[in-house]
Scaffold this motif. Structure first.
Motif, PDB file in Angstrom:
ATOM      1  N   ALA A 252       0.830  -1.203   0.000  1.00 10.42           N
ATOM      2  CA  ALA A 252       0.000   0.000   0.000  1.00 10.42           C
ATOM      3  C   ALA A 252       0.868   1.258   0.000  1.00 10.42           C
ATOM      4  O   ALA A 252       0.544   2.251  -0.656  1.00 10.42           O
ATOM      5  CB  ALA A 252      -0.927   0.009   1.215  1.00 10.42           C
ATOM      6  N   ILE A 253       1.995   1.214   0.716  1.00 10.79           N
ATOM      7  CA  ILE A 253       2.883   2.368   0.788  1.00 10.79           C
ATOM      8  C   ILE A 253       3.597   2.569  -0.536  1.00 10.79           C
ATOM      9  O   ILE A 253       3.724   3.699  -1.037  1.00 10.79           O
ATOM     10  CB  ILE A 253       3.910   2.188   1.932  1.00 10.79           C
ATOM     11  N   THR A 254       4.079   1.482  -1.137  1.00 14.66           N
ATOM     12  CA  THR A 254       4.769   1.620  -2.419  1.00 14.66           C
ATOM     13  C   THR A 254       3.802   2.073  -3.514  1.00 14.66           C
ATOM     14  O   THR A 254       4.210   2.781  -4.440  1.00 14.66           O
ATOM     15  CB  THR A 254       5.444   0.296  -2.818  1.00 14.66           C
ATOM     16  N   VAL A 255       2.532   1.670  -3.415  1.00 11.00           N
ATOM     17  CA  VAL A 255       1.524   2.160  -4.361  1.00 11.00           C
ATOM     18  C   VAL A 255       1.368   3.673  -4.230  1.00 11.00           C
ATOM     19  O   VAL A 255       1.286   4.399  -5.233  1.00 11.00           O
ATOM     20  CB  VAL A 255       0.176   1.450  -4.138  1.00 11.00           C
ATOM     21  N   CYS A 256       1.328   4.163  -3.001  1.00 15.23           N
ATOM     22  CA  CYS A 256       1.198   5.609  -2.778  1.00 15.23           C
ATOM     23  C   CYS A 256       2.387   6.372  -3.354  1.00 15.23           C
ATOM     24  O   CYS A 256       2.221   7.397  -4.022  1.00 15.23           O
ATOM     25  CB  CYS A 256       1.079   5.900  -1.283  1.00 15.23           C
ATOM     26  N   PHE A 304       3.780   0.925 -12.002  1.00 19.06           N
ATOM     27  CA  PHE A 304       3.612  -0.434 -11.470  1.00 19.06           C
ATOM     28  C   PHE A 304       4.977  -1.088 -11.250  1.00 19.06           C
ATOM     29  O   PHE A 304       5.195  -1.763 -10.243  1.00 19.06           O
ATOM     30  CB  PHE A 304       2.771  -1.270 -12.443  1.00 19.06           C
ATOM     31  N   ALA A 305       5.899  -0.879 -12.182  1.00 21.74           N
ATOM     32  CA  ALA A 305       7.247  -1.415 -12.018  1.00 21.74           C
ATOM     33  C   ALA A 305       7.937  -0.788 -10.813  1.00 21.74           C
ATOM     34  O   ALA A 305       8.681  -1.453 -10.089  1.00 21.74           O
ATOM     35  CB  ALA A 305       8.058  -1.160 -13.289  1.00 21.74           C
ATOM     36  N   LEU A 306       7.690   0.499 -10.593  1.00 22.52           N
ATOM     37  CA  LEU A 306       8.261   1.188  -9.433  1.00 22.52           C
ATOM     38  C   LEU A 306       7.809   0.540  -8.133  1.00 22.52           C
ATOM     39  O   LEU A 306       8.623   0.220  -7.262  1.00 22.52           O
ATOM     40  CB  LEU A 306       7.830   2.662  -9.442  1.00 22.52           C
ATOM     41  N   LEU A 307       6.507   0.362  -7.996  1.00 24.60           N
ATOM     42  CA  LEU A 307       5.971  -0.108  -6.710  1.00 24.60           C
ATOM     43  C   LEU A 307       6.311  -1.574  -6.458  1.00 24.60           C
ATOM     44  O   LEU A 307       6.594  -1.955  -5.323  1.00 24.60           O
ATOM     45  CB  LEU A 307       4.457   0.127  -6.649  1.00 24.60           C
ATOM     46  N   ARG A 309       8.950  -3.276  -7.648  1.00 26.72           N
ATOM     47  CA  ARG A 309      10.391  -3.452  -7.410  1.00 26.72           C
ATOM     48  C   ARG A 309      10.733  -3.152  -5.958  1.00 26.72           C
ATOM     49  O   ARG A 309      11.451  -3.918  -5.295  1.00 26.72           O
ATOM     50  CB  ARG A 309      11.184  -2.542  -8.350  1.00 26.72           C
ATOM     51  N   LEU A 310      10.242  -2.034  -5.445  1.00 24.66           N
ATOM     52  CA  LEU A 310      10.538  -1.660  -4.065  1.00 24.66           C
ATOM     53  C   LEU A 310       9.914  -2.644  -3.085  1.00 24.66           C
ATOM     54  O   LEU A 310      10.573  -3.122  -2.158  1.00 24.66           O
ATOM     55  CB  LEU A 310      10.024  -0.235  -3.793  1.00 24.66           C
ATOM     56  N   TYR A 311       8.654  -2.965  -3.300  1.00 27.17           N
ATOM     57  CA  TYR A 311       7.935  -3.875  -2.396  1.00 27.17           C
ATOM     58  C   TYR A 311       8.591  -5.260  -2.362  1.00 27.17           C
ATOM     59  O   TYR A 311       8.849  -5.821  -1.294  1.00 27.17           O
ATOM     60  CB  TYR A 311       6.480  -3.983  -2.840  1.00 27.17           C
ATOM     61  N   ALA A 312       8.878  -5.817  -3.533  1.00 24.74           N
ATOM     62  CA  ALA A 312       9.383  -7.190  -3.604  1.00 24.74           C
ATOM     63  C   ALA A 312      10.784  -7.302  -3.014  1.00 24.74           C
ATOM     64  O   ALA A 312      11.085  -8.257  -2.283  1.00 24.74           O
ATOM     65  CB  ALA A 312       9.387  -7.663  -5.057  1.00 24.74           C
ATOM     66  N   ASN A 313      11.660  -6.352  -3.307  1.00 26.09           N
ATOM     67  CA  ASN A 313      13.032  -6.437  -2.809  1.00 26.09           C
ATOM     68  C   ASN A 313      13.109  -6.285  -1.298  1.00 26.09           C
ATOM     69  O   ASN A 313      13.853  -7.019  -0.628  1.00 26.09           O
ATOM     70  CB  ASN A 313      13.901  -5.371  -3.483  1.00 26.09           C
ATOM     71  N   ILE A 314      12.365  -5.343  -0.746  1.00 25.45           N
ATOM     72  CA  ILE A 314      12.395  -5.134   0.705  1.00 25.45           C
ATOM     73  C   ILE A 314      11.758  -6.320   1.424  1.00 25.45           C
ATOM     74  O   ILE A 314      12.282  -6.816   2.430  1.00 25.45           O
ATOM     75  CB  ILE A 314      11.690  -3.822   1.074  1.00 25.45           C
ATOM     76  N   THR A 315      10.632  -6.807   0.909  1.00 25.01           N
ATOM     77  CA  THR A 315       9.965  -7.953   1.534  1.00 25.01           C
ATOM     78  C   THR A 315      10.854  -9.190   1.488  1.00 25.01           C
ATOM     79  O   THR A 315      10.965  -9.924   2.480  1.00 25.01           O
ATOM     80  CB  THR A 315       8.625  -8.243   0.831  1.00 25.01           C
ATOM     81  N   GLN A 359      17.693   0.571  -3.301  1.00 21.48           N
ATOM     82  CA  GLN A 359      16.284   0.666  -3.664  1.00 21.48           C
ATOM     83  C   GLN A 359      15.786   2.109  -3.635  1.00 21.48           C
ATOM     84  O   GLN A 359      14.972   2.509  -4.464  1.00 21.48           O
ATOM     85  CB  GLN A 359      15.442  -0.208  -2.740  1.00 21.48           C
ATOM     86  N   ALA A 360      16.270   2.890  -2.671  1.00 21.72           N
ATOM     87  CA  ALA A 360      15.915   4.321  -2.645  1.00 21.72           C
ATOM     88  C   ALA A 360      16.484   5.022  -3.869  1.00 21.72           C
ATOM     89  O   ALA A 360      15.813   5.869  -4.488  1.00 21.72           O
ATOM     90  CB  ALA A 360      16.440   4.967  -1.367  1.00 21.72           C
ATOM     91  N   PHE A 361      17.713   4.676  -4.239  1.00 17.97           N
ATOM     92  CA  PHE A 361      18.347   5.275  -5.412  1.00 17.97           C
ATOM     93  C   PHE A 361      17.596   4.904  -6.690  1.00 17.97           C
ATOM     94  O   PHE A 361      17.321   5.767  -7.539  1.00 17.97           O
ATOM     95  CB  PHE A 361      19.806   4.806  -5.496  1.00 17.97           C
ATOM     96  N   ILE A 362      17.243   3.625  -6.840  1.00 16.61           N
ATOM     97  CA  ILE A 362      16.553   3.178  -8.053  1.00 16.61           C
ATOM     98  C   ILE A 362      15.180   3.832  -8.169  1.00 16.61           C
ATOM     99  O   ILE A 362      14.779   4.267  -9.259  1.00 16.61           O
ATOM    100  CB  ILE A 362      16.430   1.645  -8.059  1.00 16.61           C
ATOM    101  N   PHE A 363      14.457   3.908  -7.056  1.00 17.29           N
ATOM    102  CA  PHE A 363      13.133   4.533  -7.091  1.00 17.29           C
ATOM    103  C   PHE A 363      13.247   5.995  -7.517  1.00 17.29           C
ATOM    104  O   PHE A 363      12.463   6.479  -8.350  1.00 17.29           O
ATOM    105  CB  PHE A 363      12.466   4.435  -5.715  1.00 17.29           C
TER     106      PHE A 363
END
Length: 391
Positions: A252-256, A304-307, A309-315, A359-363
């Motif tokens: 939900a956060i990465t979607v925002c 969609f790729a943004l959210l 990538r961040l969600y999957a890598n951190i999880t 991940q912060a850099f890529i986003f």
């Protein structure tokens, strides 16, 4: 160098933190505590075993799975650690805000991690798998054929653990950059913690914003790029602490966050950007008709790729670390499993420090790239003159 747009940065970060409060939280992201879930499972297993005339203990792997799920998910209270034997939780409660025939505000301690029924103004509520349901004084919860609670749910605007974490990071970023901006009034070189922040700010400006957006237009978007970079980075680092925080691992956060990039990109786009999407120049008309819906779909796949990538890598990082720690409890040989588990956990944790920054850099990099694609000028007349001169 001058740092501005600090109020904008703070507002953006605070607004991201407020979105889950406004009902955008992932319905699967809330959780009860592991002790409550495993206790419930133990009761079910014990009941079934009693009917069959034998006692079956809950599989340790099931407890580990429940613990990992709990770590990854959000909750209505902030628990630092728990005593499973005495069923005690050490932490603090958070405010529960419900809209159910009016505003209902009470402490999550009334729910007692889903073990008790909360009575508020004549209405009764119970916490089941992280979601609050309406019930009766006895706490009756009805289930459908799929095993999901079928009780009515009030509109939940509660301040959850993830929201508290985001608000904390928002306030922290506000004071960090306010202090950095004030330090420039004393001279061209920042003082104190500003000396740590300045190289990062210059890095984002020179390596991300200027190359992707351009020297003429990058300044307008620096406030957002700085905010999203430090917001994601600090939250990633906070998730590596023993506090059990997993904000950027909440979809939900990465979607925002991805939605902010999408909105800024679309509202900043010039006519050339939209022209290339709906009526691509230099392409035969039949191909334009075919490519238009594909290009429109592309505007949606980018965020969609943004959210994801961040969600999957951190999880994935959290799951790997928690699984390695679980080796201590699942393994049969403590003397052998303990050093292996701790060694691998330390190794992966060091890698996760790099991943938190990466991940912060890529986003931020992809956000600036999408914005740059939308605002860049396509001087077709100039290119036509160059081609004519060459001919």
């Amino acid at each position: 160098m001058v740092i501005s747009n600090k109020p904008l940065s703070f507002i953006l970060a605070a607004f991201v933190a407020s979105l889950p409060i406004m009902g955008f939280a992932n319905p699967e992201s809330d959780s009860t505590h592991v002790q409550t879930e495993t206790a419930h499972e133990e009761k079910v297993v014990s009941h079934n075993a009693h009917q069959e005339g034998e006692h079956v203990a809950l599989d340790p792997k099931a407890k580990v799975d429940a613990f990992i799920d709990h770590h990854l998910q959000d909750s209505h209270d902030f628990v630092f650690f728990s005593d499973e034997k005495e069923n005690k939780h050490y932490g603090f409660s958070l405010p529960v805000i419900l809209i159910d025939g009016g505003l209902k505000v009470f402490s999550s301690s009334k729910l007692h991690h889903g073990e008790e029924v909360a009575e508020v103004d004549g209405s009764y509520y119970k916490l089941v798998h992280g979601k609050i349901y309406k019930t009766d004084a006895a706490g009756t919860i009805n289930f459908d054929e799929h095993g999901h609670p079928s009780n009515e749910k009030p509109l939940d605007f509660s301040i959850t653990k993830n929201v508290v974490s985001m608000l904390f990071v928002s306030v922290l970023l506000f004071f960090m950059f306010t202090g950095l901006a004030k330090s420039y009034k004393k001279g061209p070189i920042p003082t104190g913690f500003g000396r740590v922040l300045e190289p990062l700010v210059i890095f984002i400006r020179d390596e991300i914003a200027v190359p992707n957006i351009g020297e003429k237009k990058y300044r307008k978007y620096m406030g957002y790029l700085l905010t999203v970079f430090f917001f994601v980075w600090v939250l990633n680092l906070l998730g590596m602490t023993p506090l059990g925080i997993n904000v950027t691992g909440n979809i939900a956060i990465t979607v925002c966050l991805a939605a902010f990039t999408f909105i800024i990109t679309q509202f900043s786009a010039n006519k050339d950007y939209w022209g290339h999407i709906f009526w691509m120049p230099g392409v035969p008309v039949p191909m334009k008709i075919i490519l238009a819906p594909i290009e429109v779909l592309g505007t949606l796949t980018k965020p969609f790729a943004l959210l994801i990538r961040l969600y999957a890598n951190i999880t994935a990082g959290h799951v790997v670390i928690m699984s390695l720690i679980a080796m201590i409890f699942v393994g049969k040989n403590l003397a052998a499993d303990l050093p292996i588990s701790l060694g691998l956990t330390l190794f992966i944790s060091v890698i996760e420090v790099l991943v938190a920054f990466l991940q912060a850099f890529i986003f931020t990099m992809l956000s600036s790239l999408f914005i740059g694609m939308a605002v860049q000028d396509h001087d077709h007349a100039h290119h036509h003159e160059d081609e004519t001169a060459i001919i």
